[in-house]
Design an enzyme around this catalytic site. Sequence first.
Site, PDB file in Angstrom:
ATOM      1  N   HIS A  71       0.850  -1.191   0.000  1.00  0.00           N
ATOM      2  CA  HIS A  71       0.000   0.000   0.000  1.00  0.00           C
ATOM      3  C   HIS A  71       0.889   1.244   0.000  1.00  0.00           C
ATOM      4  O   HIS A  71       1.923   1.269   0.661  1.00  0.00           O
ATOM      5  CB  HIS A  71      -0.864  -0.029   1.271  1.00  0.00           C
ATOM      6  CG  HIS A  71      -1.930   1.014   1.332  1.00  0.00           C
ATOM      7  ND1 HIS A  71      -1.658   2.319   1.660  1.00  0.00           N
ATOM      8  CD2 HIS A  71      -3.255   0.940   1.107  1.00  0.00           C
ATOM      9  CE1 HIS A  71      -2.793   3.010   1.624  1.00  0.00           C
ATOM     10  NE2 HIS A  71      -3.772   2.200   1.291  1.00  0.00           N
ATOM     11  N   CYS A 126      -3.752   2.621  -4.424  1.00  0.00           N
ATOM     12  CA  CYS A 126      -4.737   3.385  -3.652  1.00  0.00           C
ATOM     13  C   CYS A 126      -4.806   4.787  -4.238  1.00  0.00           C
ATOM     14  O   CYS A 126      -3.880   5.591  -4.076  1.00  0.00           O
ATOM     15  CB  CYS A 126      -4.332   3.426  -2.181  1.00  0.00           C
ATOM     16  SG  CYS A 126      -5.409   4.498  -1.208  1.00  0.00           S
ATOM     17  N   HIS A 173      -7.648   0.261  -4.058  1.00  0.00           N
ATOM     18  CA  HIS A 173      -8.429   1.080  -3.125  1.00  0.00           C
ATOM     19  C   HIS A 173      -8.894   2.285  -3.918  1.00  0.00           C
ATOM     20  O   HIS A 173      -8.063   3.072  -4.381  1.00  0.00           O
ATOM     21  CB  HIS A 173      -7.547   1.597  -1.985  1.00  0.00           C
ATOM     22  CG  HIS A 173      -7.200   0.564  -0.973  1.00  0.00           C
ATOM     23  ND1 HIS A 173      -6.489   0.858   0.167  1.00  0.00           N
ATOM     24  CD2 HIS A 173      -7.489  -0.743  -0.903  1.00  0.00           C
ATOM     25  CE1 HIS A 173      -6.345  -0.241   0.890  1.00  0.00           C
ATOM     26  NE2 HIS A 173      -6.935  -1.223   0.264  1.00  0.00           N
ATOM     27  N   ASP A 211     -12.835   2.648  -1.044  1.00  0.00           N
ATOM     28  CA  ASP A 211     -12.067   2.992   0.147  1.00  0.00           C
ATOM     29  C   ASP A 211     -12.714   4.191   0.815  1.00  0.00           C
ATOM     30  O   ASP A 211     -13.315   5.025   0.137  1.00  0.00           O
ATOM     31  CB  ASP A 211     -10.635   3.310  -0.278  1.00  0.00           C
ATOM     32  CG  ASP A 211      -9.675   3.277   0.893  1.00  0.00           C
ATOM     33  OD1 ASP A 211     -10.054   2.799   1.970  1.00  0.00           O
ATOM     34  OD2 ASP A 211      -8.533   3.738   0.706  1.00  0.00           O
ATOM     35  N   HIS A 212     -12.592   4.295   2.082  1.00  0.00           N
ATOM     36  CA  HIS A 212     -13.150   5.383   2.891  1.00  0.00           C
ATOM     37  C   HIS A 212     -14.432   5.946   2.276  1.00  0.00           C
ATOM     38  O   HIS A 212     -14.553   6.048   1.061  1.00  0.00           O
ATOM     39  CB  HIS A 212     -12.168   6.548   3.061  1.00  0.00           C
ATOM     40  CG  HIS A 212     -10.890   6.131   3.693  1.00  0.00           C
ATOM     41  ND1 HIS A 212      -9.866   7.010   3.944  1.00  0.00           N
ATOM     42  CD2 HIS A 212     -10.457   4.936   4.154  1.00  0.00           C
ATOM     43  CE1 HIS A 212      -8.868   6.360   4.497  1.00  0.00           C
ATOM     44  NE2 HIS A 212      -9.202   5.094   4.636  1.00  0.00           N
ATOM     45  N   TYR A 216     -14.760   4.433   7.596  1.00  0.00           N
ATOM     46  CA  TYR A 216     -15.417   3.193   7.171  1.00  0.00           C
ATOM     47  C   TYR A 216     -16.893   3.120   7.562  1.00  0.00           C
ATOM     48  O   TYR A 216     -17.348   2.146   8.157  1.00  0.00           O
ATOM     49  CB  TYR A 216     -14.631   1.982   7.706  1.00  0.00           C
ATOM     50  CG  TYR A 216     -13.284   1.888   7.032  1.00  0.00           C
ATOM     51  CD1 TYR A 216     -13.144   1.236   5.818  1.00  0.00           C
ATOM     52  CD2 TYR A 216     -12.166   2.514   7.582  1.00  0.00           C
ATOM     53  CE1 TYR A 216     -11.924   1.180   5.173  1.00  0.00           C
ATOM     54  CE2 TYR A 216     -10.939   2.470   6.945  1.00  0.00           C
ATOM     55  CZ  TYR A 216     -10.817   1.797   5.734  1.00  0.00           C
ATOM     56  OH  TYR A 216      -9.617   1.758   5.094  1.00  0.00           O
TER      57      TYR A 216
HETATM   58  C1  DNO Z   1      -6.597   3.346   5.668  1.00  0.00           C
HETATM   59  C2  DNO Z   1      -5.979   2.207   4.994  1.00  0.00           C
HETATM   60  C3  DNO Z   1      -4.536   1.979   5.372  1.00  0.00           C
HETATM   61  C4  DNO Z   1      -4.115   0.606   4.892  1.00  0.00           C
HETATM   62  C5  DNO Z   1      -2.727   0.191   5.274  1.00  0.00           C
HETATM   63  C6  DNO Z   1      -2.342  -1.019   4.477  1.00  0.00           C
HETATM   64  O1  DNO Z   1      -7.777   3.415   5.783  1.00  0.00           O
HETATM   65  O2  DNO Z   1      -6.125   2.266   3.630  1.00  0.00           O
HETATM   66  O3  DNO Z   1      -4.361   2.066   6.732  1.00  0.00           O
HETATM   67  O4  DNO Z   1      -4.957  -0.366   5.428  1.00  0.00           O
HETATM   68  O5  DNO Z   1      -1.826   1.186   5.081  1.00  0.00           O
HETATM   69  O6  DNO Z   1      -1.210  -1.599   5.020  1.00  0.00           O
END
Ligand code: DNO
Length: 398
Positions: free
Chosen positions: A236, A274, A301, A357-358, A374
């Site tokens: 990531h 991401c 992501h 994501d988020h 989340y």
């Molecule tokens: C945040 C996430 C990160 C991710 C880590 C992966 O919401 O996208 O914390 O889980 O960095 O190792």
Amino acid sequence: MQQTWRWFGPQDRVRLSDVRQAGATGIVTALHHRRAGDVWGDDEIAQRQREILTGSGGTLKWCVVESLPVSETIKTQGADLQAHLDAYRASLTALARAGIETVCYNFMPVLDWTRTDLNARMGHGGTAMRFDLATFAAFDLFILARPAAPDDYPDALIDTARARFAAMSDADRDALARNIGAGLPGSVDHWTLDTLRAALAPYDRIDAAQLRRNHVDFLSEIVPLAERLGLRLCCHPDDPPFDLLGLPRTMSTAADYAHILDAVDSPAAGMTLCTGSLGARADNDCAQMVRDFGPRIHFLHLRNVTRDSDTVPCSFFEDEHLSGQTDMVAVLAAVLDEEARRREQGRLDADIPMRPDHGQEILSDLGAGTQPGYPAVGRLKGLAELRGVIAGLGGQAT
Ligand code: DNO
């Protein structure tokens, strides 16, 4: 693309039945109660798999691990390095035995994702997460009081940070320190000011070049095993993608990824793309990164940010999935091209797992007490929008 959803385990207020209604088909989770450096045992992995299967009426399956955390001992090559590498290998072996093939990790020193405000009010009445550079500098300069901090910021920013700090109540200062020290979402590892100061110390002797070497060493130790086990590791990016607290961050740009992926040239060593993390730098073109690193992207992501400026570093907030400055349509089009190529090549991993994501907190998310970033409805909205774009592009979201 496979539609996945991050679930933090039985204590997550977003239930597996909610995930089904959102339309996701795969679960992204971890043994969140385990600390970095612990071995993940067969029994605990099997129990989590059972929880997912029964909680979803037999419809959902654990398909991506996020994250199997890399300990500070491994990142800094500290005293118990061999024991930590053995533990990582043991956990990977157990995951492979359980049939889980995709494992996300990151190589950010000390701090994982970092925000100064978890509930910034948006114009529409909902909230979003924000990273404000001056507020972060106020933490670094006046709360953590890191001795080298004054050398890391321009004078004008220090003045703004000083004024920001002066205007904060004690409760504001505590909340800021907690937000920054929160660590991995859902994890039991978090920092107090004292433990944070102690964790920074080993980095006095680790610059960016050394951190990259440590990352390559780590991969060289585990990738041969991952290859034998048929696993796909995916790193990531740094979030935000620039140095914080004087710590080097070395997975922030396309050049950073090229360095690591070239040094360890194996399909078992890949990327979590991401768009939210990478998009916080104006010089990162996420769609181009999909084209450049496509075959090595094992996990996506998808989210968007709006930056206050194009400078690096900068302040930003987490925008809606199709708003913000990343061209999500171009990213998804590039992913669909990559998936088509994989199908032609007969690759079994042609459907790349993605997750919305988020999400911003909207409607019943507000006050629901879900993990920062989340919430149920905000992410459901994001997933629905992404699915719409995929369909519009003639692709398929499974
Ligand atoms: C945040 C996430 C990160 C991710 C880590 C992966 O919401 O996208 O914390 O889980 O960095 O190792």
